[in-house]
Design a protein around this motif. Structure first.
Motif, short mmCIF file in Angstrom:
data_model
loop_
_atom_site.label_atom_id
_atom_site.label_comp_id
_atom_site.label_asym_id
_atom_site.label_seq_id
_atom_site.Cartn_x
_atom_site.Cartn_y
_atom_site.Cartn_z
N SER A 108 0.82 -1.21 0.00
CA SER A 108 0.00 0.00 0.00
C SER A 108 0.85 1.26 0.00
CB SER A 108 -0.92 0.01 1.23
OG SER A 108 -0.14 -0.01 2.42
N ASN A 109 2.16 1.10 -0.07
CA ASN A 109 3.07 2.24 0.07
C ASN A 109 4.01 2.36 -1.11
OD1 ASN A 109 3.75 4.45 1.71
ND2 ASN A 109 5.52 3.38 2.57
N MET A 110 3.55 2.01 -2.29
CA MET A 110 4.40 2.00 -3.47
C MET A 110 4.59 3.41 -4.00
SD MET A 110 3.07 -1.54 -5.25
CE MET A 110 4.67 -2.10 -5.77
N MET A 111 5.78 3.65 -4.56
CA MET A 111 6.11 4.96 -5.10
C MET A 111 5.67 5.03 -6.55
SD MET A 111 7.55 7.08 -2.96
CE MET A 111 8.54 8.20 -3.94
N LYS A 116 -1.41 7.48 -9.78
CA LYS A 116 -1.28 6.04 -9.51
C LYS A 116 -0.77 5.24 -10.70
CE LYS A 116 -3.42 3.77 -6.45
NZ LYS A 116 -4.36 2.99 -5.62
N HIS A 117 0.05 5.86 -11.53
CA HIS A 117 0.75 5.12 -12.58
C HIS A 117 1.98 4.48 -11.97
CE1 HIS A 117 -1.72 7.80 -15.07
NE2 HIS A 117 -1.51 6.95 -16.07
N GLN A 139 -3.82 -3.80 -11.05
CA GLN A 139 -4.97 -3.06 -11.54
C GLN A 139 -6.13 -3.13 -10.56
OE1 GLN A 139 -5.25 -5.02 -15.35
NE2 GLN A 139 -4.19 -3.35 -16.41
N VAL A 140 -6.32 -4.28 -9.93
CA VAL A 140 -7.38 -4.43 -8.92
C VAL A 140 -7.16 -3.45 -7.76
CG1 VAL A 140 -8.30 -5.97 -7.15
CG2 VAL A 140 -8.01 -6.79 -9.49
N LYS A 141 -5.88 -3.18 -7.46
CA LYS A 141 -5.54 -2.25 -6.38
C LYS A 141 -5.64 -0.79 -6.82
CE LYS A 141 -4.33 -5.26 -3.15
NZ LYS A 141 -5.02 -5.35 -1.83
N VAL A 145 -0.74 0.40 -14.82
CA VAL A 145 0.57 -0.22 -15.05
C VAL A 145 1.25 0.37 -16.27
CG1 VAL A 145 1.79 -2.38 -15.48
CG2 VAL A 145 -0.19 -2.35 -13.94
N VAL A 146 2.49 0.80 -16.09
CA VAL A 146 3.33 1.30 -17.18
C VAL A 146 4.52 0.35 -17.31
CG1 VAL A 146 4.72 3.21 -18.06
CG2 VAL A 146 2.68 3.68 -16.66
N LEU A 147 4.67 -0.26 -18.47
CA LEU A 147 5.79 -1.16 -18.72
C LEU A 147 6.96 -0.36 -19.29
CD1 LEU A 147 7.01 -4.02 -18.79
CD2 LEU A 147 6.03 -4.28 -21.08
N ALA A 148 8.08 -0.37 -18.56
CA ALA A 148 9.27 0.35 -19.01
C ALA A 148 9.90 -0.35 -20.20
CB ALA A 148 10.28 0.44 -17.86
#
Length: 242
Positions: A108-111, A116-117, A139-141, A145-148
Motif C-alpha cells: 500500500s506504500n508503493m512509489m 497512480k501510474h 490493476q485491482v488495487k 501499469v506502465v511497462l518500461a
C-alpha cells in the motif's frame, strides 16, 4: 497539447515531450547518478534540452537496490535542497521503477508516478510466467501499469502477440528515447520501430543513468533527429504528469 506548428519551431529541443518520466538522477541509491554533483549536472542538462519537469524513477530491486519510499523521498528532499541552493529552477518529483520478479510484492506504500501510474520493468532474461496475474493484481488495487522500455526485452522479439495481449489488458508502454537511435542495438531499434508503427507507445523517457546516455541524448535532440523520428507521436507525458 502541443501543435505540430509549435513542435516545428523547436526541433532542436525536446519541449514537445515536456516531462521526463523515467530517469535515474537521484544520487547514490541505484546505478544512476553517483553523487549530488552528478545529479545536478544531469538535471541542468535535461532542462537545457527542453524538459519542463523531471521525474526520477530509481530501481526497486531487492537483490541490488532495496529502495523504499523512505529512502527515495529522503534523497529527493536532499536533491531539492541542493537544487534550491544552486538556483536551478525546475520542477522535480520521484517515483520508482519496480523490478517484477519472484521477490516483487504489492504494498500500500508503493512509489508511483502521478495519478497512480506504477512503472514496472522485467528481467532482460525471460518474462515472468505469471506476469498477467501480477498486472491484474496491480490493476485491482487501482494502479495503472506502465511497462518500461518493452522494446528492450529480447524474449519479445519473435513474440509480438505478447505486446498485443498486454495492450489488451490496458498496460501503458514507455519508450526509451535512445532506442530509436540504435544506441541499444539494431534489434531494440527494430522492435521500437514496430511498436511505434502499431501506435503502442503511450509515454517516453530518457532512462538516463550516466554521462554516455546524456551525451547520446544531447546529440539526438540537438541535431533534430529525435524530433524527426518521434516529434509527431502522441506521447501523453504532459497530459498525465505535468
Amino acid at each position: 497539447m502541443f501543435s505540430f506548428f509549435n513542435k516545428k519551431m523547436h526541433i532542436d529541443h525536446i519541449e514537445w515531450l515536456g516531462v521526463d518520466m523515467h530517469a535515474h538522477w537521484l544520487p547514490g541509491i541505484d546505478d544512476g547518478a553517483k553523487n549530488m554533483e552528478m545529479a545536478l549536472n544531469f538535471m541542468k542538462s535535461l532542462q537545457d534540452l527542453g524538459f519542463k519537469k523531471l521525474l526520477a524513477t530509481p530501481h526497486v530491486f531487492a537483490e541490488l537496490y532495496p529502495n523504499n519510499r523512505e529512502i527515495i523521498e529522503s534523497t529527493l528532499e536532499d536533491t531539492k535542497q541542493a537544487l534550491k541552493a544552486s538556483s536551478l529552477p525546475i520542477e522535480t518529483g520521484a517515483a520508482a521503477e519496480y523490478m517484477v520478479n519472484e521477490d516483487f510484492e504489492i504494498t500500500s506504500n508503493m512509489m508511483c508516478l502521478p495519478k497512480k501510474h506504477i512503472l514496472i520493468e522485467l528481467s532482460y532474461v525471460s518474462e515472468m510466467p505469471n506476469i498477467e496475474q501480477i498486472i491484474f493484481n496491480l490493476q485491482v488495487k487501482g494502479y495503472i501499469v506502465v511497462l518500461a522500455h518493452p522494446e528492450r526485452y529480447s524474449f519479445y522479439q519473435d513474440k509480438h502477440q505478447r505486446f498485443h495481449r498486454l495492450k489488451e489488458m490496458g498496460v501503458l508502454f514507455q519508450l526509451n528515447l535512445l532506442s530509436v537511435s540504435g544506441y541499444y542495438g539494431k534489434d531494440v531499434k527494430r522492435l521500437a520501430e514496430y511498436l511505434l508503427q502499431k501506435n503502442y507507445y503511450d509515454l517516453a523517457g530518457t532512462d538516463l543513468h550516466h554521462d554516455k546516455h546524456l551525451q547520446a541524448l544531447t546529440i539526438e535532440i540537438q541535431s533534430g533527429r529525435l524530433f524527426t523520428k518521434l516529434g509527431n507521436v502522441d506521447f501523453k507525458n504532459m497530459e498525465l504528469f505535468f
